[in-house]
Design an enzyme around this catalytic site. Structure first.
Site, PDB file in Angstrom:
ATOM      1  N   ARG A 108       0.858  -1.191   0.000  1.00 53.24           N
ATOM      2  CA  ARG A 108       0.000   0.000   0.000  1.00 53.24           C
ATOM      3  C   ARG A 108       0.888   1.232   0.000  1.00 53.24           C
ATOM      4  O   ARG A 108       1.785   1.347   0.829  1.00 53.24           O
ATOM      5  CB  ARG A 108      -0.860   0.057   1.267  1.00 53.24           C
ATOM      6  N   THR A 112      -1.414   7.461  -0.135  1.00 54.99           N
ATOM      7  CA  THR A 112      -2.719   7.330  -0.801  1.00 54.99           C
ATOM      8  C   THR A 112      -3.473   6.076  -0.360  1.00 54.99           C
ATOM      9  O   THR A 112      -4.669   5.953  -0.607  1.00 54.99           O
ATOM     10  CB  THR A 112      -2.536   7.245  -2.331  1.00 54.99           C
ATOM     11  N   ASP A 207       5.375  -6.403   9.160  1.00 55.33           N
ATOM     12  CA  ASP A 207       6.462  -6.017  10.070  1.00 55.33           C
ATOM     13  C   ASP A 207       6.544  -6.958  11.263  1.00 55.33           C
ATOM     14  O   ASP A 207       7.633  -7.335  11.698  1.00 55.33           O
ATOM     15  CB  ASP A 207       6.255  -4.577  10.564  1.00 55.33           C
TER      16      ASP A 207
HETATM   17  C1  PRP Z   1      -0.672  -5.105   4.344  1.00 50.30           C
HETATM   18  C2  PRP Z   1      -1.431  -6.406   4.434  1.00 50.30           C
HETATM   19  C3  PRP Z   1      -2.315  -6.359   3.222  1.00 50.30           C
HETATM   20  C4  PRP Z   1      -2.629  -4.876   3.105  1.00 50.30           C
HETATM   21  C5  PRP Z   1      -4.026  -4.652   3.596  1.00 50.30           C
HETATM   22  O1  PRP Z   1       0.359  -5.172   3.426  1.00 50.30           O
HETATM   23  O2  PRP Z   1      -0.608  -7.536   4.481  1.00 50.30           O
HETATM   24  O3  PRP Z   1      -1.695  -6.836   2.044  1.00 50.30           O
HETATM   25  O4  PRP Z   1      -1.686  -4.191   3.950  1.00 50.30           O
HETATM   26  O5  PRP Z   1      -4.398  -3.337   3.415  1.00 50.30           O
HETATM   27  P1  PRP Z   1      -5.531  -2.912   2.382  1.00 50.30           P
HETATM   28  O6  PRP Z   1      -6.683  -3.814   2.605  1.00 50.30           O
HETATM   29  O7  PRP Z   1      -5.817  -1.483   2.782  1.00 50.30           O
HETATM   30  O8  PRP Z   1      -4.977  -3.006   1.007  1.00 50.30           O
HETATM   31  P2  PRP Z   1       1.375  -3.942   3.236  1.00 50.30           P
HETATM   32  O9  PRP Z   1       0.804  -2.936   2.290  1.00 50.30           O
HETATM   33  O10 PRP Z   1       1.758  -3.405   4.602  1.00 50.30           O
HETATM   34  O11 PRP Z   1       2.615  -4.584   2.503  1.00 50.30           O
HETATM   35  P3  PRP Z   1       3.813  -5.438   3.140  1.00 50.30           P
HETATM   36  O12 PRP Z   1       3.221  -6.609   3.860  1.00 50.30           O
HETATM   37  O13 PRP Z   1       4.636  -5.862   1.970  1.00 50.30           O
HETATM   38  O14 PRP Z   1       4.567  -4.530   4.081  1.00 50.30           O
HETATM   39  N1  URA Z   2      -2.064  -3.657   6.912  1.00 53.43           N
HETATM   40  C1  URA Z   2      -1.634  -4.136   8.103  1.00 53.43           C
HETATM   41  O1  URA Z   2      -0.628  -4.865   8.165  1.00 53.43           O
HETATM   42  N2  URA Z   2      -2.322  -3.803   9.198  1.00 53.43           N
HETATM   43  C2  URA Z   2      -3.416  -3.024   9.172  1.00 53.43           C
HETATM   44  O2  URA Z   2      -4.011  -2.769  10.227  1.00 53.43           O
HETATM   45  C3  URA Z   2      -3.846  -2.527   7.932  1.00 53.43           C
HETATM   46  C4  URA Z   2      -3.152  -2.879   6.811  1.00 53.43           C
END
Ligand code: PRP
Ligand code: URA
Length: 213
Positions: A108, A112, A207
């Site tokens: 994400r 945005t 994380d």
């Molecule tokens: C997190 C999570 C989902 C997303 C959910 O990933 O694992 O994929 O956010 O959020 P959304 O429903 O608003 O799209 P993140 O974007 O943090 O990526 P990462 O696990 O690679 O750090």
């Molecule tokens: N992605 C995460 O990992 N945690 C949240 O709460 C929302 C998006």
């Protein structure tokens, strides 16, 4: 059981899942324990999400004689959303060892909250398989909706989503965009905060899984 307002949403209320989920939410849970808990919950939920999958009958020979039994009738593909979906794949594969695994990398944009897709690799026959999209968090639904749109471009028609926590705002968006898709989650939380995090949630799942806090 399916929820009242969302017939395609199943909240898996099993007491062991709820116990492990509560421990995963705890800010004092270590990376090691968090990883183990997420895996345990995913494995338990895999039983539930496959409950209605069609089976076919075939015959094996026991030491005593022939026995009619069952096997899953359709091939399965797991599609974890990188990164955090990776934390759920291996335990689901323990239950479904013949499943193929397709990967999609999405993060994400922090400002945005829009999904940015950076990687994609699916098995060539994915259109003929039942797909389970795997990601612990359904927040705005941007990531999961982008994944489903991509799968539909590959002519996939049977899609379920497996997550740990979902926000009501994200469920509404998922159901509006893809009413043919069913969602299995261990909990529906209260809301999203102004940074798009699930409240009370469990923080940033990627994380916490990989120790990049
Ligand atoms: C997190 C999570 C989902 C997303 C959910 O990933 O694992 O994929 O956010 O959020 P959304 O429903 O608003 O799209 P993140 O974007 O943090 O990526 P990462 O696990 O690679 O750090
Ligand atoms: N992605 C995460 O990992 N945690 C949240 O709460 C929302 C998006």
């Amino acid at each position: 059981m399916p929820t009242k307002n969302w017939p395609n949403v199943t909240v898996v209320q099993h007491p062991v899942i709820q116990q492990e989920l509560t421990r995963a939410r705890d800010v004092n849970t270590s990376v090691e324990d968090f990883r183990r808990l997420v895996g345990q919950i995913a494995g338990l939920m895999a039983f539930e999400i496959t409950r209605d999958y069609p089976t076919e009958t075939y015959t094996v020979q026991t030491p005593i004689g022939p026995a009619e039994g069952k096997r899953l009738a359709r091939e399965l593909t797991l599609v974890p959303i990188l990164r955090a979906g990776l934390g759920m794949v291996e335990p689901v594969l323990q239950l479904l060892p013949t499943a193929r695994v397709g990967h999609i990398g999405i993060y994400r944009d922090e400002k945005t909250l829009q999904p940015v897709t950076y990687y994609q690799k699916f098995p060539p026959n994915i259109a003929n398989t039942d797909v389970i999209v795997i990601d612990p968090m359904l927040a705005t639904a941007g990531s999961v909706n982008a994944t489903i749109a991509c799968l539909k471009e590959h002519n996939v028609t049977a899609i379920k989503v497996l997550c740990l926590l979902a926000a009501p705002e994200g469920i509404e968006k998922l159901m509006a965009a893809h009413p043919d898709v069913s969602l299995f989650t261990a909990a529906v939380d209260e809301k999203l905060n102004d940074k798009g995090y699930i409240v009370p949630g469990l923080g940033d799942a990627g994380d916490r899984l990989f120790g990049t806090l």
